[in-house]
Enzyme design. Structure first.
Site, PDB file in Angstrom:
ATOM      1  N   SER A 134       0.837  -1.205   0.000  1.00  0.00           N
ATOM      2  CA  SER A 134       0.000   0.000   0.000  1.00  0.00           C
ATOM      3  C   SER A 134       0.866   1.247   0.000  1.00  0.00           C
ATOM      4  O   SER A 134       1.981   1.245   0.527  1.00  0.00           O
ATOM      5  CB  SER A 134      -0.872  -0.010   1.250  1.00  0.00           C
ATOM      6  OG  SER A 134      -1.389   1.265   1.501  1.00  0.00           O
ATOM      7  N   TYR A 147      -1.296  -0.062  10.410  1.00  0.00           N
ATOM      8  CA  TYR A 147      -1.464  -0.546   9.029  1.00  0.00           C
ATOM      9  C   TYR A 147      -0.279  -0.087   8.176  1.00  0.00           C
ATOM     10  O   TYR A 147       0.362  -0.892   7.494  1.00  0.00           O
ATOM     11  CB  TYR A 147      -2.784  -0.025   8.458  1.00  0.00           C
ATOM     12  CG  TYR A 147      -3.039  -0.439   7.027  1.00  0.00           C
ATOM     13  CD1 TYR A 147      -3.252  -1.767   6.697  1.00  0.00           C
ATOM     14  CD2 TYR A 147      -3.074   0.511   5.993  1.00  0.00           C
ATOM     15  CE1 TYR A 147      -3.492  -2.159   5.374  1.00  0.00           C
ATOM     16  CE2 TYR A 147      -3.315   0.127   4.678  1.00  0.00           C
ATOM     17  CZ  TYR A 147      -3.520  -1.205   4.380  1.00  0.00           C
ATOM     18  OH  TYR A 147      -3.748  -1.587   3.077  1.00  0.00           O
TER      19      TYR A 147
END
Ligand code: NAP
Length: 275
Positions: A134, A147
Site C-alpha cells: 500500500s 497498518y
C-alpha cells in the site's frame, strides 16, 4: 501460456477481482479463503478451485500445499499472490499488544509463512510472488499507523525475499496500491459507541469518513487486474510497481514537497477542517 496461480484472501475485494480476471484470461486459479462459506465463485467456473486457507494458520497452509500436490497433481506454481490483509485503525496511544501483533501477523508474518510453504512449487516453475502493499508504506496516516507500519515492513520483507530468491529463479514483486474500491475500510469502520467518552472520537470519526469516501472514489479494480496480468507475462519486473492514479500522485508529491508541507496538509484535514 496457461499459468497456475494461487491467490490468498480471494473471497472479497481485490482478491476476488484478481481471481475472476485471471481465470477469465484462461489461467488456472486456486482461490484460497479462510471461510469457504463466503465463496463468491460459481461452481461452473472450471478453472477456479476454492480452498480453505487461513494465512495465519501454518497447519492449514501446509494442508493446501499437500492438496495441490496430491489431489490436483500440481507440480509447480507460476504465481503466488499474497493479497490477504486488513487494516486495524485506531490511535497508537490505545493500541494493545494483541492488536499490534494481529496487524503484523496477518499483513507481514503470514506473507513470509505462505511464501515459505509454497516455495518448493514456485521453484519448480521459476515462479513469481506478488505481494500486495500500500502507498501507506510511503507516508503514514494518523490513526492508521499500525497498518502503514505493517505495509512498510511488508515492502522491506518483499525486497529481502526478492534478493534471497533470485538465485532460485523466483521473482518477488511488491505492488504499491493507491485506493481501490473494497470493503477494507468499512470492515475497519469506527463504531461510535466504543469511543463514546474518548477524546480521540471526533478525529476517528473524521478519518473513518475520509478513508471510506476515498475507497469509493478512486481507481477501478480493472487497473490492478490489468497490471497483474501484464507483470505475470514478463520475464523480469522491477521490484516496486505503483498502481493507481492517487498512488502515482502521492509518489510525486512526496518527492516534490518537503515532508513538513505534506504533514501540515494532512493534519489540517483531520484535526482542523470541519468536513
Ligand atoms: N482497497 C484498497 O484501497 C487497498 C489499498 C492498498 C492496499 N490494499 C491491500 O489489498 C489487499 C486486499 O484488500 P481489499 O482492499 O480487497 O480488502 P478486503 O475486501 O477486506 O479483502 C481482504 C481479504 O483478506 C482476507 N483475510 C483477512 N484475514 C485473513 C486470514 N487470516 N486468512 C485468509 N484471508 C484473510 C479477507 O477475508 P475475510 O472476508 O474472511 O475477512 C478478505 O478476503 C490487502 O492486503 C490490503 O491491505 C488495499
Amino acid at each position: 501460456m496457461r499459468k497456475i496461480i494461487l491467490v490468498t484472501g480471494a473471497n472479497s475485494g481485490l482478491g476476488k477481482a484478481m481471481t475472476l480476471a485471471l481465470a477469465g484470461a484462461g489461467h488456472r486459479v486456486f482461490a484460497t479463503m479462510r471461510n469457504t462459506d463466503q465463496n463468491p465463485f460459481s461452481t461452473t467456473t472450471a478453472n477456479i478451485q476454492v480452498l480453505k486457507m487461513d494465512v495465519c494458520d501454518d497447519a492449514q497452509i501446509a494442508l493446501v500445499v499437500r492438496e495441490l500436490c496430491d489431489k490436483y497433481h500440481v507440480e509447480g506454481l507460476d504465481v503466488l499472490i499474497n493479497n490477504a490483509g486488513t487494516a486495524m485503525p485506531g490511535p497508537l496511544e490505545r493500541a494493545s499488544r494483541d492488536m499490534m501483533f494481529d496487524q503484523f501477523n496477518l499483513n507481514v508474518f503470514s506473507v513470509i509463512s505462505v511464501s515459505r510453504h509454497f516455495l518448493p512449487l514456485l521453484k519448480n516453475r521459476r515462479g513469481k510472488i506478488f505481494n500486495i502493499g500500500s502507498m501507506s508504506s510511503r507516508m503514514s496516516i494518523p490513526f492508521a499507523g499500525l497498518y502503514g507500519a505493517s505495509k512498510a515492513a511488508l515492502k522491506q520483507i518483499s525486497w529481502a525475499l526478492r534478493l534471497e530468491l533470485r538465485v532460485w529463479g523466483v521473482e518477488v514483486c511488491h505492488l504499491e496500491l493507491g485506493n481501490f474500491p473494497s470493503a477494507i475500510w468499512q470492515k475497519a469502520a469506527f463504531h461510535a459507541e466504543e469511543w463514546a467518552n474518548d477524546p480521540y472520537r471526533q478525529f476517528l470519526e473524521k478519518i473513518s469518513h475520509l478513508m471510506q469516501s476515498r475507497s469509493r472514489t478512486f481507481n477501478s479494480s480493472e487497473l490492478l487486474t490489468r497490471k497483474v496480468l501484464h507483470l505475470m507475462e514478463r520475464e523480469r519486473n522491477p521490484f516496486n510497481t505503483v498502481v493507481g492514479r492517487d498512488a502515482q500522485m502521492r509518489r510525486l508529491l512526496t518527492s516534490l514537497f518537503p515532508v513538513r508541507f505534506l504533514e501540515r496538509q494532512l493534519v489540517r484535514k483531520i484535526f482542523v477542517s470541519k468536513s
